[in-house]
Design a protein around this motif. Structure first.
Motif, PDB file in Angstrom:
ATOM      1  N   ASN A  99       0.735  -1.090   0.272  1.00  0.00           N
ATOM      2  CA  ASN A  99       0.054  -0.143   0.081  1.00  0.00           C
ATOM      3  C   ASN A  99       0.513   0.999   0.250  1.00  0.00           C
ATOM      4  OD1 ASN A  99      -2.280  -0.883  -0.313  1.00  0.00           O
ATOM      5  ND2 ASN A  99      -2.673  -2.071   1.559  1.00  0.00           N
ATOM      6  N   TRP A 100       1.965   1.562  -1.604  1.00  0.00           N
ATOM      7  CA  TRP A 100       2.546   2.809  -0.865  1.00  0.00           C
ATOM      8  C   TRP A 100       2.669   3.083  -3.225  1.00  0.00           C
ATOM      9  CZ3 TRP A 100       3.665   5.637   3.297  1.00  0.00           C
ATOM     10  CH2 TRP A 100       3.301   5.105   4.409  1.00  0.00           C
ATOM     11  N   LYS A 101       3.199   3.729  -3.506  1.00  0.00           N
ATOM     12  CA  LYS A 101       3.636   3.734  -4.634  1.00  0.00           C
ATOM     13  C   LYS A 101       5.398   5.313  -4.221  1.00  0.00           C
ATOM     14  CE  LYS A 101       1.566   9.081  -5.326  1.00  0.00           C
ATOM     15  NZ  LYS A 101       0.568   9.162  -6.260  1.00  0.00           N
ATOM     16  N   VAL A 102       5.994   4.811  -5.263  1.00  0.00           N
ATOM     17  CA  VAL A 102       6.845   5.787  -4.648  1.00  0.00           C
ATOM     18  C   VAL A 102       7.130   6.610  -5.405  1.00  0.00           C
ATOM     19  CG1 VAL A 102       8.703   4.418  -6.108  1.00  0.00           C
ATOM     20  CG2 VAL A 102       9.376   5.537  -4.475  1.00  0.00           C
ATOM     21  N   GLU A 106       6.691   8.090 -10.877  1.00  0.00           N
ATOM     22  CA  GLU A 106       6.157   7.837 -10.304  1.00  0.00           C
ATOM     23  C   GLU A 106       5.505   6.150  -9.826  1.00  0.00           C
ATOM     24  OE1 GLU A 106       2.139   9.908  -8.539  1.00  0.00           O
ATOM     25  OE2 GLU A 106       3.404  10.909  -7.555  1.00  0.00           O
ATOM     26  N   ILE A 107       6.116   5.481  -9.234  1.00  0.00           N
ATOM     27  CA  ILE A 107       5.397   3.798  -9.466  1.00  0.00           C
ATOM     28  C   ILE A 107       4.616   3.468  -8.489  1.00  0.00           C
ATOM     29  CG2 ILE A 107       6.888   1.589 -10.357  1.00  0.00           C
ATOM     30  CD1 ILE A 107       8.116   3.773 -11.934  1.00  0.00           C
ATOM     31  N   THR A 108       3.866   3.132  -9.227  1.00  0.00           N
ATOM     32  CA  THR A 108       2.708   2.783  -8.214  1.00  0.00           C
ATOM     33  C   THR A 108       2.329   0.778  -8.172  1.00  0.00           C
ATOM     34  OG1 THR A 108       0.634   3.048 -10.094  1.00  0.00           O
ATOM     35  CG2 THR A 108       1.365   4.085  -8.645  1.00  0.00           C
ATOM     36  N   PHE A 134      17.128   4.607  -4.938  1.00  0.00           N
ATOM     37  CA  PHE A 134      15.841   3.493  -5.150  1.00  0.00           C
ATOM     38  C   PHE A 134      15.953   2.074  -5.222  1.00  0.00           C
ATOM     39  CE2 PHE A 134      11.853   1.276  -5.348  1.00  0.00           C
ATOM     40  CZ  PHE A 134      10.961   1.281  -3.791  1.00  0.00           C
ATOM     41  N   ARG A 135      17.380   1.662  -4.013  1.00  0.00           N
ATOM     42  CA  ARG A 135      17.448  -0.032  -4.101  1.00  0.00           C
ATOM     43  C   ARG A 135      17.398  -0.573  -3.092  1.00  0.00           C
ATOM     44  NH1 ARG A 135      21.510   4.077  -2.819  1.00  0.00           N
ATOM     45  NH2 ARG A 135      23.486   3.508  -2.316  1.00  0.00           N
ATOM     46  N   VAL A 136      17.479  -1.768  -3.254  1.00  0.00           N
ATOM     47  CA  VAL A 136      17.776  -2.601  -2.248  1.00  0.00           C
ATOM     48  C   VAL A 136      18.793  -1.778  -0.974  1.00  0.00           C
ATOM     49  CG1 VAL A 136      15.675  -4.035  -2.214  1.00  0.00           C
ATOM     50  CG2 VAL A 136      18.762  -4.604  -3.031  1.00  0.00           C
ATOM     51  N   ARG A 165       4.574   7.247  -1.076  1.00  0.00           N
ATOM     52  CA  ARG A 165       3.484   8.208  -0.105  1.00  0.00           C
ATOM     53  C   ARG A 165       2.599   6.886  -0.144  1.00  0.00           C
ATOM     54  NH1 ARG A 165      -1.839   8.953  -0.750  1.00  0.00           N
ATOM     55  NH2 ARG A 165      -2.499  11.409  -1.001  1.00  0.00           N
ATOM     56  N   GLU A 166       1.386   6.544   1.156  1.00  0.00           N
ATOM     57  CA  GLU A 166       0.831   6.015   1.490  1.00  0.00           C
ATOM     58  C   GLU A 166      -0.543   6.012   0.756  1.00  0.00           C
ATOM     59  OE1 GLU A 166      -2.211   4.562   4.745  1.00  0.00           O
ATOM     60  OE2 GLU A 166      -1.277   6.630   5.101  1.00  0.00           O
TER      61      GLU A 166
END
Length: 260
Positions: A51-54, A66-68, A81-83, A112-113
């Motif tokens: 339940n997030w998007k970045v 934006e990635i959903t 945005f990486r591990v 973002r929630e």
């Protein structure tokens, strides 16, 4: 004496045979560890991002990437945005020359929630129910000249309500436009993990640091949501050099939202 030598040689032979049996087992274990590491490819392998998007500091002017969901489940973007190398956290990075949203002059790599398995944007009231965010994070890097960075926040419909904001070594909890509402510590060391927690209910937001309630924000609003990541509070107008190597970065090892 000859008899003794035969016994010793036999013992060596048995030991060698035993070692031969053990070595393949160690090789198998190493392979399994490698397979486990290989499975940690995306941030969603480490954090529950259902339940997030970045939002990332890339894309077109005032139209950042934006990635959903469901794409977010198999998405990463180095270095933004990486591990983590240890497969135990996710790194968020926003450089001062990054793309910004239309409503801000600062770049972000930030969650973002969302709701409904990531299909809808979350929007909840501080006067109905109880809403909580718990995030374990660490500030890793600050931009030059204006070393300010936001790591987690409660956001209203138009602006942030309260955030964890680092300015150099001083970690603050904000209250609306009061960016220095409450000083948590004046000696924060980069890389130090801490637990940030917001609990919103009855028109108030209790803010905790490592389990201790630091302050309470009075706020009555019904279009709220949580955010977490690296929201760099600097840009090319106040930070030099103006390039991707000048950035703010945050590491998040766990994140959890509850509504009741």
């Amino acid at each position: 004496m000859p008899r003794m030598r035969v016994i010793v040689l036999a013992a060596i032979s048995v030991a060698a045979s035993t070692a031969a049996l053990v070595l393949p087992a160690k090789a198998d274990t190493s392979t399994r560890h490698g397979a486990t590491a290989a499975r940690c490819t995306y941030p969603a392998d480490v954090l529950d991002l259902t339940n997030w998007k970045v939002t990332l500091p890339t894309g077109d002017d005032e139209d950042p990437t934006e990635i959903t969901q469901p794409e977010l489940a198999t998405f990463s973007a180095k270095p933004w945005f990486r591990v983590n190398e240890g497969c135990d956290a996710v790194r968020f990075r926003a450089a001062v020359d990054g793309v910004t949203t239309g409503g801000s002059s600062y770049p972000r790599a930030e969650l973002r929630e969302m709701t409904d398995d990531g299909e809808e944007e979350a929007s909840w009231s501080t006067t109905e129910g109880t809403h909580a965010l718990v995030v374990k994070e660490a500030f890793l890097a600050l931009p030059n000249d204006k070393p300010h960075l936001v790591g987690a926040q409660v956001h209203g419909g138009d602006d942030d309500v309260t955030v964890f904001r680092l300015e150099g070594r001083k970690l603050y909890i904000t209250d609306g436009d009061d960016s220095r509402h409450h000083l948590v510590t004046d000696d924060y060391a980069l890389g130090t993990e801490f637990e940030a927690k917001f609990v919103a209910r009855d028109g108030k937001i209790d803010v905790y640091y490592n389990g201790h309630r630091e302050t309470t924000i009075s706020y009555d609003g019904d279009t709220n949501y949580f955010k977490a990541g690296a929201y760099t509070q600097a840009n090319c107008g106040n930070s030099d050099p103006c390039d991707r190597d000048n950035y703010g970065e945050v590491r998040i090892s766990s994140i959890k939202v509850t509504h009741s």
